[in-house]
Design a protein around this motif. Structure first.
Motif, PDB file in Angstrom:
ATOM      1  N   GLU A   1      -3.669  -1.763   6.856  1.00  0.00           N
ATOM      2  CA  GLU A   1      -2.515  -1.439   7.698  1.00  0.00           C
ATOM      3  C   GLU A   1      -1.323  -1.023   6.845  1.00  0.00           C
ATOM      4  O   GLU A   1      -0.623  -0.062   7.176  1.00  0.00           O
ATOM      5  CB  GLU A   1      -2.136  -2.644   8.562  1.00  0.00           C
ATOM      6  CG  GLU A   1      -0.854  -2.449   9.362  1.00  0.00           C
ATOM      7  CD  GLU A   1      -0.369  -3.716  10.057  1.00  0.00           C
ATOM      8  OE1 GLU A   1       0.761  -3.709  10.568  1.00  0.00           O
ATOM      9  OE2 GLU A   1      -1.126  -4.719  10.083  1.00  0.00           O
ATOM     10  N   TYR A   2      -1.104  -1.731   5.771  1.00  0.00           N
ATOM     11  CA  TYR A   2       0.069  -1.442   4.940  1.00  0.00           C
ATOM     12  C   TYR A   2      -0.198  -0.333   3.927  1.00  0.00           C
ATOM     13  O   TYR A   2       0.682   0.486   3.654  1.00  0.00           O
ATOM     14  CB  TYR A   2       0.556  -2.720   4.252  1.00  0.00           C
ATOM     15  CG  TYR A   2       1.406  -3.538   5.193  1.00  0.00           C
ATOM     16  CD1 TYR A   2       2.772  -3.339   5.277  1.00  0.00           C
ATOM     17  CD2 TYR A   2       0.825  -4.477   6.044  1.00  0.00           C
ATOM     18  CE1 TYR A   2       3.557  -4.063   6.165  1.00  0.00           C
ATOM     19  CE2 TYR A   2       1.597  -5.210   6.942  1.00  0.00           C
ATOM     20  CZ  TYR A   2       2.962  -4.986   6.997  1.00  0.00           C
ATOM     21  OH  TYR A   2       3.732  -5.679   7.900  1.00  0.00           O
ATOM     22  N   PHE A   3      -1.407  -0.289   3.367  1.00  0.00           N
ATOM     23  CA  PHE A   3      -1.662   0.731   2.353  1.00  0.00           C
ATOM     24  C   PHE A   3      -1.681   2.138   2.951  1.00  0.00           C
ATOM     25  O   PHE A   3      -1.479   3.118   2.237  1.00  0.00           O
ATOM     26  CB  PHE A   3      -2.972   0.445   1.619  1.00  0.00           C
ATOM     27  CG  PHE A   3      -3.119   1.240   0.355  1.00  0.00           C
ATOM     28  CD1 PHE A   3      -2.210   1.086  -0.688  1.00  0.00           C
ATOM     29  CD2 PHE A   3      -4.152   2.154   0.198  1.00  0.00           C
ATOM     30  CE1 PHE A   3      -2.330   1.830  -1.856  1.00  0.00           C
ATOM     31  CE2 PHE A   3      -4.273   2.896  -0.965  1.00  0.00           C
ATOM     32  CZ  PHE A   3      -3.364   2.735  -1.990  1.00  0.00           C
ATOM     33  N   LYS A   4      -1.888   2.241   4.257  1.00  0.00           N
ATOM     34  CA  LYS A   4      -1.823   3.547   4.914  1.00  0.00           C
ATOM     35  C   LYS A   4      -0.435   4.174   4.801  1.00  0.00           C
ATOM     36  O   LYS A   4      -0.275   5.378   4.984  1.00  0.00           O
ATOM     37  CB  LYS A   4      -2.192   3.417   6.399  1.00  0.00           C
ATOM     38  CG  LYS A   4      -3.693   3.354   6.661  1.00  0.00           C
ATOM     39  CD  LYS A   4      -3.980   3.028   8.120  1.00  0.00           C
ATOM     40  CE  LYS A   4      -3.385   4.073   9.058  1.00  0.00           C
ATOM     41  NZ  LYS A   4      -3.669   3.760  10.488  1.00  0.00           N
ATOM     42  N   SER A   5       0.582   3.377   4.489  1.00  0.00           N
ATOM     43  CA  SER A   5       1.937   3.918   4.337  1.00  0.00           C
ATOM     44  C   SER A   5       2.114   4.623   2.994  1.00  0.00           C
ATOM     45  O   SER A   5       3.131   5.287   2.770  1.00  0.00           O
ATOM     46  CB  SER A   5       2.977   2.795   4.464  1.00  0.00           C
ATOM     47  OG  SER A   5       2.875   1.885   3.373  1.00  0.00           O
TER      48      SER A   5
END
Length: 270
Positions: A185-189
């Protein structure tokens, strides 16, 4: 070399910072972006936050109050009187493994130079960036002037900060490698195509009934443990992470490749 972690939903607002690192406190680099998001959040009632984030009424009330109290300006930036360093504020499994409260000053300074904490509100944080409490997960579909969600809002901003920090560490003779210990979820940023570094993603497997698999609770703690191991040993080369052995984990070469390094733990060590 640079590490990335996700933030935590739970926050430790009560415990004081155990060592004197005041000279190293900083303001979040992307704070002006955070101001824009908070302006949107301040207009939302608790019921709006409840629907937006899928949280309980009590949590919605708490975070509506946090949003109204949140304040930052160039004339009145965060201080240790009205904010807390991110690495000490975030709680939960990852941060139990990181165990920042029990690290000495030199080790915390290493962390501050080598660890980025991704954040829905603040973008990417250093552990000693002062922040005020909030709740805004990266996957939240918060409409904003740049799009319908936070990935569109952050665009290339997070990646540009990481590239700069990676360049700084490479200039000091360290490996130009990003160790991704953040959730999907966060690394997609992070815009991987624009990232000027190799990426290694550790995978942590635990034995259960004779079979090895990723168990979320253990894997989250192991992510924090790996950053703790790197900080305590002042690691500058990715290859040194293969010696990671905290809590019984060990590197498994035959299950690893250039992008994914697998670490396992036997049931007897759990």
């Amino acid at each position: 070399m640079y590490f990335l972690l996700s933030p935590a939903k739970s926050l430790n607002e009560s415990d004081g910072v155990p060592i004197n690192v005041g000279n190293y406190y900083s303001q979040p680099e992307l704070i002006e972006h955070a101001q824009q998001l908070m302006k949107i959040l301040k207009d939302k009632e608790p019921i709006d936050l409840q629907e937006l984030m899928g949280i309980s009424d009590d949590l919605a009330q708490l975070n509506a109050q946090r949003n109204q109290q949140w304040a930052w300006s160039e004339d009145a930036p965060f201080t240790d009187a009205n904010a807390k360093a991110a690495g000490y504020l975030f709680d939960g499994d990852v941060y139990t493994g990181l165990d920042m409260y029990n690290l000495d000053k030199d080790t915390v300074i290493y962390l501050n130079e080598h660890l980025g904490i991704l954040s829905g509100l603040y973008g990417v944080l250093k552990p000693l960036d002062l922040i005020q409490p909030y709740r805004l997960e990266m996957g939240t579909k918060l409409k904003n002037e740049r799009g319908d969600n936070l990935y569109q809002f952050w665009g290339d901003a997070i990646t540009e900060v990481i590239n700069q920090r990676m360049a700084d560490s490479e200039a000091q003779g360290e490996d130009n490698v990003l160790i991704n210990l953040a959730s999907n979820e966060y690394f997609k940023s992070v815009k991987k195509k624009n990232l000027e570094a190799d990426i290694i993603t550790p995978r942590f497997e635990d034995e259960k009934n004779g079979k090895y698999k990723v168990i979320a609770f253990y894997a989250k703690k192991a992510r924090g443990l790996m950053v703790n191991f790197a900080a305590v040993n002042k690691i500058t080369k990715a290859e040194q992470l293969k010696d990671f052995n905290l809590a019984g984990y060990y590197y498994v070469d035959e299950l690893s490749d250039e992008k994914t390094w697998t670490f396992r733990r036997d049931e007897s060590s759990q």
